[in-house]
Scaffold this motif. Structure first.
Motif, PDB file in Angstrom:
ATOM      1  N   SER A   1       0.813  -1.217   0.000  1.00 39.97           N
ATOM      2  CA  SER A   1       0.000   0.000   0.000  1.00 39.97           C
ATOM      3  C   SER A   1       0.843   1.263   0.000  1.00 39.97           C
ATOM      4  O   SER A   1       0.408   2.307  -0.505  1.00 39.97           O
ATOM      5  N   ILE A   2       2.041   1.212   0.571  1.00 38.50           N
ATOM      6  CA  ILE A   2       2.853   2.424   0.635  1.00 38.50           C
ATOM      7  C   ILE A   2       3.419   2.802  -0.726  1.00 38.50           C
ATOM      8  O   ILE A   2       3.991   3.887  -0.897  1.00 38.50           O
ATOM      9  N   MET A   3       3.238   1.924  -1.713  1.00 41.83           N
ATOM     10  CA  MET A   3       3.739   2.210  -3.059  1.00 41.83           C
ATOM     11  C   MET A   3       2.676   2.865  -3.939  1.00 41.83           C
ATOM     12  O   MET A   3       2.936   3.128  -5.119  1.00 41.83           O
ATOM     13  N   LYS A   4       1.504   3.119  -3.364  1.00 44.37           N
ATOM     14  CA  LYS A   4       0.440   3.857  -4.059  1.00 44.37           C
ATOM     15  C   LYS A   4       0.225   3.335  -5.485  1.00 44.37           C
ATOM     16  O   LYS A   4       0.473   4.023  -6.478  1.00 44.37           O
ATOM     17  N   TRP A   5      -0.291   2.123  -5.583  1.00 42.40           N
ATOM     18  CA  TRP A   5      -0.369   1.458  -6.883  1.00 42.40           C
ATOM     19  C   TRP A   5      -1.335   2.117  -7.850  1.00 42.40           C
ATOM     20  O   TRP A   5      -1.177   1.999  -9.075  1.00 42.40           O
TER      21      TRP A   5
ATOM     22  N   ILE B   1      -1.638   5.386  -8.286  1.00 41.07           N
ATOM     23  CA  ILE B   1      -0.818   6.413  -8.918  1.00 41.07           C
ATOM     24  C   ILE B   1       0.242   5.778  -9.806  1.00 41.07           C
ATOM     25  O   ILE B   1       0.537   6.271 -10.916  1.00 41.07           O
ATOM     26  N   THR B   2       0.832   4.684  -9.349  1.00 40.57           N
ATOM     27  CA  THR B   2       1.871   4.006 -10.134  1.00 40.57           C
ATOM     28  C   THR B   2       1.313   3.525 -11.472  1.00 40.57           C
ATOM     29  O   THR B   2       1.946   3.707 -12.518  1.00 40.57           O
ATOM     30  N   VAL B   3       0.134   2.923 -11.459  1.00 41.88           N
ATOM     31  CA  VAL B   3      -0.472   2.440 -12.705  1.00 41.88           C
ATOM     32  C   VAL B   3      -0.774   3.600 -13.648  1.00 41.88           C
ATOM     33  O   VAL B   3      -0.538   3.502 -14.863  1.00 41.88           O
ATOM     34  N   ALA B   4      -1.281   4.715 -13.115  1.00 46.92           N
ATOM     35  CA  ALA B   4      -1.552   5.882 -13.955  1.00 46.92           C
ATOM     36  C   ALA B   4      -0.270   6.386 -14.611  1.00 46.92           C
ATOM     37  O   ALA B   4      -0.267   6.773 -15.792  1.00 46.92           O
ATOM     38  N   ASN B   5       0.823   6.384 -13.872  1.00 47.81           N
ATOM     39  CA  ASN B   5       2.100   6.810 -14.431  1.00 47.81           C
ATOM     40  C   ASN B   5       2.609   5.835 -15.485  1.00 47.81           C
ATOM     41  O   ASN B   5       3.242   6.247 -16.469  1.00 47.81           O
ATOM     42  N   LEU B   6       2.346   4.565 -15.308  1.00 52.24           N
ATOM     43  CA  LEU B   6       2.748   3.575 -16.309  1.00 52.24           C
ATOM     44  C   LEU B   6       1.937   3.741 -17.597  1.00 52.24           C
ATOM     45  O   LEU B   6       2.461   3.549 -18.699  1.00 52.24           O
ATOM     46  N   MET B   7       0.674   4.095 -17.469  1.00 51.45           N
ATOM     47  CA  MET B   7      -0.139   4.385 -18.650  1.00 51.45           C
ATOM     48  C   MET B   7       0.461   5.535 -19.448  1.00 51.45           C
ATOM     49  O   MET B   7       0.565   5.482 -20.679  1.00 51.45           O
ATOM     50  N   ALA B   8       0.869   6.585 -18.736  1.00 50.76           N
ATOM     51  CA  ALA B   8       1.464   7.744 -19.397  1.00 50.76           C
ATOM     52  C   ALA B   8       2.799   7.390 -20.049  1.00 50.76           C
ATOM     53  O   ALA B   8       3.120   7.848 -21.143  1.00 50.76           O
ATOM     54  N   THR B   9       3.580   6.568 -19.358  1.00 50.04           N
ATOM     55  CA  THR B   9       4.863   6.130 -19.908  1.00 50.04           C
ATOM     56  C   THR B   9       4.661   5.329 -21.181  1.00 50.04           C
ATOM     57  O   THR B   9       5.354   5.540 -22.190  1.00 50.04           O
TER      58      THR B   9
ATOM     59  N   VAL C   1      10.670   3.060 -10.015  1.00 55.64           N
ATOM     60  CA  VAL C   1      10.974   4.436  -9.615  1.00 55.64           C
ATOM     61  C   VAL C   1       9.745   5.118  -9.024  1.00 55.64           C
ATOM     62  O   VAL C   1       9.822   5.764  -7.970  1.00 55.64           O
ATOM     63  N   VAL C   2       8.606   4.980  -9.680  1.00 58.92           N
ATOM     64  CA  VAL C   2       7.383   5.626  -9.205  1.00 58.92           C
ATOM     65  C   VAL C   2       6.948   5.039  -7.864  1.00 58.92           C
ATOM     66  O   VAL C   2       6.599   5.774  -6.927  1.00 58.92           O
ATOM     67  N   ALA C   3       6.952   3.712  -7.749  1.00 58.43           N
ATOM     68  CA  ALA C   3       6.572   3.067  -6.489  1.00 58.43           C
ATOM     69  C   ALA C   3       7.552   3.434  -5.380  1.00 58.43           C
ATOM     70  O   ALA C   3       7.158   3.647  -4.223  1.00 58.43           O
ATOM     71  N   GLY C   4       8.838   3.537  -5.725  1.00 61.49           N
ATOM     72  CA  GLY C   4       9.829   3.943  -4.732  1.00 61.49           C
ATOM     73  C   GLY C   4       9.595   5.358  -4.250  1.00 61.49           C
ATOM     74  O   GLY C   4       9.694   5.653  -3.050  1.00 61.49           O
ATOM     75  N   GLY C   5       9.266   6.259  -5.180  1.00 63.24           N
ATOM     76  CA  GLY C   5       8.967   7.633  -4.799  1.00 63.24           C
ATOM     77  C   GLY C   5       7.745   7.715  -3.904  1.00 63.24           C
ATOM     78  O   GLY C   5       7.706   8.522  -2.962  1.00 63.24           O
TER      79      GLY C   5
END
Length: 302
Positions: free
Chosen positions: A21-25, A27-35, A62-66
């Protein structure tokens, strides 16, 4: 100030779900869509499979780490807001040290994957996004200025650039920057309505969000400003030849509707502000999802 939860309140050991949960999945998935959208457009719809997979894996780390680093640093204000007080670090399920270690390790792994497996430009773009989000935004912007959402938007606009340099072999064209600024300008009209809905949360936590400091009227004006700027910038992708007619028609229609909703807020009575903010926030998610999907489909039939 962060306070350790009282003994016995969270005595159970952290589960795998707590750590995830701390990796905010979301948000991470949304960023992967953009990538993926940036990579697909830059490669003309023909990215090498190995590059595509390594780009997405590296960006994910990187996104999950951030996100984990954000959970580590924001644990004090997270405890003071109903929206975030149940986050695993804030309630003591995951220790701050564990969150910090996970964040640093995942970020390092992701950057290494991009550097070795893709190209140095992708790694640099990812590092810029990570630095802006986990340090400049989390530590400084969020806690000290009403421009936090705008300045922090740089990090949210980096994923399409990561994808672009991966798909283009390391070059950034004018079309790439149009994609960057589309995502950058999208973020204020996406997050400011949420900030309106959670104004009292942010006030209690001492976070100087725009609705807290300047009020709803100014917040709605800025939502209109950024939406009005986003629409023509987004359509430049077709003008520059990076996207086809399908993109122009669909995103033009959605952009105009987004702008209509934003302007509509200026003429509503105060008692309707919350319903309007909820409507705009939800539509911003629809717009972003459509932007990523249509970017891919339009290039495929260009």
């Amino acid at each position: 100030m962060y306070q350790e939860p009282p003994k016995g309140v969270e005595s159970a050991r952290a589960t795998l779900r707590d750590y995830l949960s701390i990796m905010k999945w979301g948000i991470t998935v949304a960023n992967l869509m953009a990538t993926f959208a940036g990579l697909w457009v830059a490669s003309g719809g023909h990215p090498p499979l190995s590059i595509m997979l390594l780009t997405l894996v590296g960006t994910m780390f990187v996104v999950a780490g951030g996100a984990a680093l954000n959970n580590f640093y924001d644990r004090d204000i997270d405890q003071r807001m109903p929206r975030t007080k149940m986050r695993a670090v804030a309630r003591g399920k995951v220790s701050p040290g564990a969150a910090l270690g996970i964040g640093l390790a995942m970020s390092a792994i992701g950057l290494a994957v991009l550097l070795v497996g893709v190209n140095w430009q992708a790694a640099v773009c990812a590092f810029v996004g990570l630095f802006v989000y986990s340090y400049l935004y989390t530590v400084w912007f969020k806690r000290h200025t009403t421009l936090n959402t705008v300045l922090g938007g740089v990090s949210g606009a980096m994923p399409p650039l990561i994808g672009w340099v991966a798909g283009s072999g390391g070059t950034l064209s004018l079309a790439a920057w149009c994609m960057f600024f589309t995502f950058f300008l999208w973020q204020p009209p996406h997050f400011l309505p949420l900030a309106m809905k959670k104004t009292e949360d942010y006030r209690a936590a001492g976070v100087p969000m725009l609705p807290v400091v300047r009020g709803f009227r100014e917040t709605k004006r800025q939502i209109v400003f950024y939406t009005a700027a986003m629409v023509p910038v987004s359509l430049m992708l077709t003008v520059l030849g990076a996207e086809g007619w399908l993109y122009f028609v669909v995103m033009g229609a959605l952009g105009l509707w987004f702008l209509y909703l934003a302007v509509k807020g200026l003429f509503l009575p105060p008692e309707k502000d919350m319903a309007w903010a909820n409507q705009v926030f939800r539509f911003s998610l629809i717009y972003l999802t459509a932007l990523c999907i249509v970017s891919v489909l339009s290039v495929s039939i260009l």
